[in-house]
Design a protein around this motif. Structure first.
Motif, mmCIF file in Angstrom:
data_model
loop_
_atom_site.group_PDB
_atom_site.id
_atom_site.type_symbol
_atom_site.label_atom_id
_atom_site.label_comp_id
_atom_site.label_asym_id
_atom_site.label_seq_id
_atom_site.Cartn_x
_atom_site.Cartn_y
_atom_site.Cartn_z
ATOM 1 N N THR A 229 14.102 58.635 9.760
ATOM 2 C CA THR A 229 13.236 59.032 10.877
ATOM 3 C C THR A 229 14.032 59.729 11.973
ATOM 4 N N ALA B 38 16.730 61.500 11.570
ATOM 5 C CA ALA B 38 17.041 62.848 11.088
ATOM 6 C C ALA B 38 15.857 63.784 11.302
ATOM 7 N N ALA B 39 14.650 63.284 11.003
ATOM 8 C CA ALA B 39 13.452 64.121 11.153
ATOM 9 C C ALA B 39 13.121 64.360 12.627
ATOM 10 N N THR B 40 13.180 63.311 13.441
ATOM 11 C CA THR B 40 12.816 63.420 14.857
ATOM 12 C C THR B 40 13.790 64.300 15.639
ATOM 13 N N LEU B 41 15.078 64.138 15.352
ATOM 14 C CA LEU B 41 16.103 64.908 16.061
ATOM 15 C C LEU B 41 16.313 66.279 15.445
ATOM 16 N N GLN B 42 15.637 66.509 14.314
ATOM 17 C CA GLN B 42 15.719 67.796 13.613
ATOM 18 C C GLN B 42 17.162 68.129 13.217
ATOM 19 N N VAL B 43 17.798 67.143 12.594
ATOM 20 C CA VAL B 43 19.158 67.317 12.084
ATOM 21 C C VAL B 43 19.172 66.902 10.617
ATOM 22 N N SER B 44 20.261 67.213 9.922
ATOM 23 C CA SER B 44 20.362 66.881 8.501
ATOM 24 C C SER B 44 20.693 65.407 8.304
ATOM 25 N N ASN B 45 20.534 64.944 7.059
ATOM 26 C CA ASN B 45 20.880 63.558 6.738
ATOM 27 C C ASN B 45 22.341 63.265 7.035
ATOM 28 N N GLN C 56 24.264 64.686 9.162
ATOM 29 C CA GLN C 56 24.532 64.665 10.608
ATOM 30 C C GLN C 56 24.173 63.320 11.222
#
Length: 402
Positions: free
Chosen positions: A39, A41-48, A50
């Motif tokens: 979540t 990764a999705a919310t912060l708009q970064v890769s797994n 990262q």
């Protein structure tokens, strides 16, 4: 001043409970938000990778800080440094919960690592300050068992916090925990160091060198790193396998981590019950079992690939990790009682430096996208452990350290 007060003997019981409560803080600081990684990764708009780096940065800073904080604790005392670290840790947790900037989160996770290093090493030294003999040995053997409560409780609680309140709730929880312990420490705890070491860099350097050149001590720390690295590999990748590949919820990921945390505790309890058995022999048997189930997991994924099979094999492997970790942790912490802060710092520091670099390197080279790759990661680390145990066997032939 309240920051310099000595421990009141009447409060020793409560102070000891508080010390035990802080021993698992490093685990809480990582495991509570494990179900939230996808979540985040999705919310912060970064890769797994990262968002997984937030774990690695914590481990690196936690490990490196322990390498140096031990000498500060042995020179300036445990109590004041512990209190200041609790305040900073709580502040960093609140900052993380209120930002969407991954780089600020990275910075605060480094702060987390440094402060948790100071807190945990100070509490390890507390036991060596206050207790001795069989009572001290008994308490030290309980460390990894108490520490294993974090992988049991934290992801379980974190799964529900994620489900109902979002990933930020995990860090608010960490801040609240630190502040509550801070208040209790101010009331019930105090300074425990008996003989402060002169803060002389040259003399401290000699102590560090003597410890690191002690082969049994150094190999013991390497075994700690390899055993905990297996646990961390799962922590960094398990939620992605469960939530992305198996299409299950963060709550399921939390329950799975709870079971594997229990495996670490089971291994620690078995290790404690065999504390007087021949050291090298019992560890060799434990590694043999771990190796057997590691290869069995590789074979089984060709026929059975589901959550239950993955958790079954991981449970056995993690229980063996708990056995190894408890055995070597007790040995390393009790090896140099006159310099408990430095010994505790080196033990935890080198251990976590090994874990941070090795775990991140392995998931980079063998991304645990499914059970097959996870099993390959396990077997690589088990084979490394067997090689180190072979070296320990050679050392044992030359002396009776183990």
């Amino acid at each position: 001043m309240i920051l310099n007060k000595s421990l009141n003997p009447q409060h020793q019981g409560v102070s000891t409970i508080l010390a035990f409560a802080l021993i698992p803080l490093s685990g809480f600081a990582t495991d509570i938000y494990i179900p939230s990684l996808p979540t985040m990764a999705a919310t912060l708009q970064v890769s797994n990778i990262q968002v997984q780096l937030t774990l690695s940065l914590f481990l690196i800073s936690y490990g490196i800080s322990q390498l140096f904080v031990g000498s500060l604790l042995d020179s300036f005392g445990r109590y004041k440094i512990n209190l200041i670290s609790l305040v900073i840790f709580a502040f960093a947790s609140i900052v993380i919960a209120n930002t969407a900037n991954i780089y600020l989160i990275y910075l605060m996770r480094i702060v987390h690592g440094i402060t948790v290093g100071a807190i945990v090493v100070s509490k390890r030294a507390y036991f060596v300050d206050v207790f001795s003999g069989d009572k001290l040995k008994n308490y030290l053997s309980m460390f990894s068992i108490i520490w294993a409560t974090a992988p049991i409780i934290a992801p379980f609680a974190g799964g529900y916090l994620q489900e109902y309140f979002g990933w930020q709730a995990n860090f608010y929880f960490l801040a609240a925990f630190a502040l509550i312990i801070l208040v209790l420490e101010l009331i019930f705890s105090g300074e425990t160091i008996k003989n402060r070491m002169e803060f002389n860099i040259k003399k401290i350097g000699i102590i560090y060198a003597d410890m690191i050149m002690t082969t049994s001590f150094t190999l013991g720390i390497v075994m700690l790193g390899l055993s905990y690295c297996m646990v961390m590999i799962y922590n960094m990748t398990g939620p992605f396998i469960i939530e992305h590949e198996l299409n299950m919820s963060p709550v399921v990921a939390g329950y799975s981590s709870l079971l594997l945390g229990a495996a670490m505790m089971v291994g620690g309890l078995i290790s404690k019950s065999t504390i007087n058995k021949p050291f090298t022999k019992k560890l060799s048997i434990n590694l043999g079992i771990q190796l057997l189930f590691g290869f069995a997991m590789i074979v089984s994924v060709n026929y059975v690939s589901n959550l239950y099979a993955m958790i079954f094999f991981a449970f056995i492997i993690h229980a063996a990790c708990g056995y190894t970790f408890n055995s070597f942790f007790t040995f390393c912490l009790s090896r140099f009682p006159k310099n408990a802060g430095i010994a505790g710092g080196l033990t935890g520091g080198i251990n976590y430096v090994i874990v941070s670099f090795l775990s991140y390197g392995i998931i980079y080279l063998i991304p645990a996208k499914d059970e097959r790759n996870l099993s390959h990661s396990y077997i690589v680390l088990i084979l490394f452990s067997v090689a180190v145990m072979f070296l320990i066997g050679r050392v044992t032939k030359n002396n009776k350290t183990f």
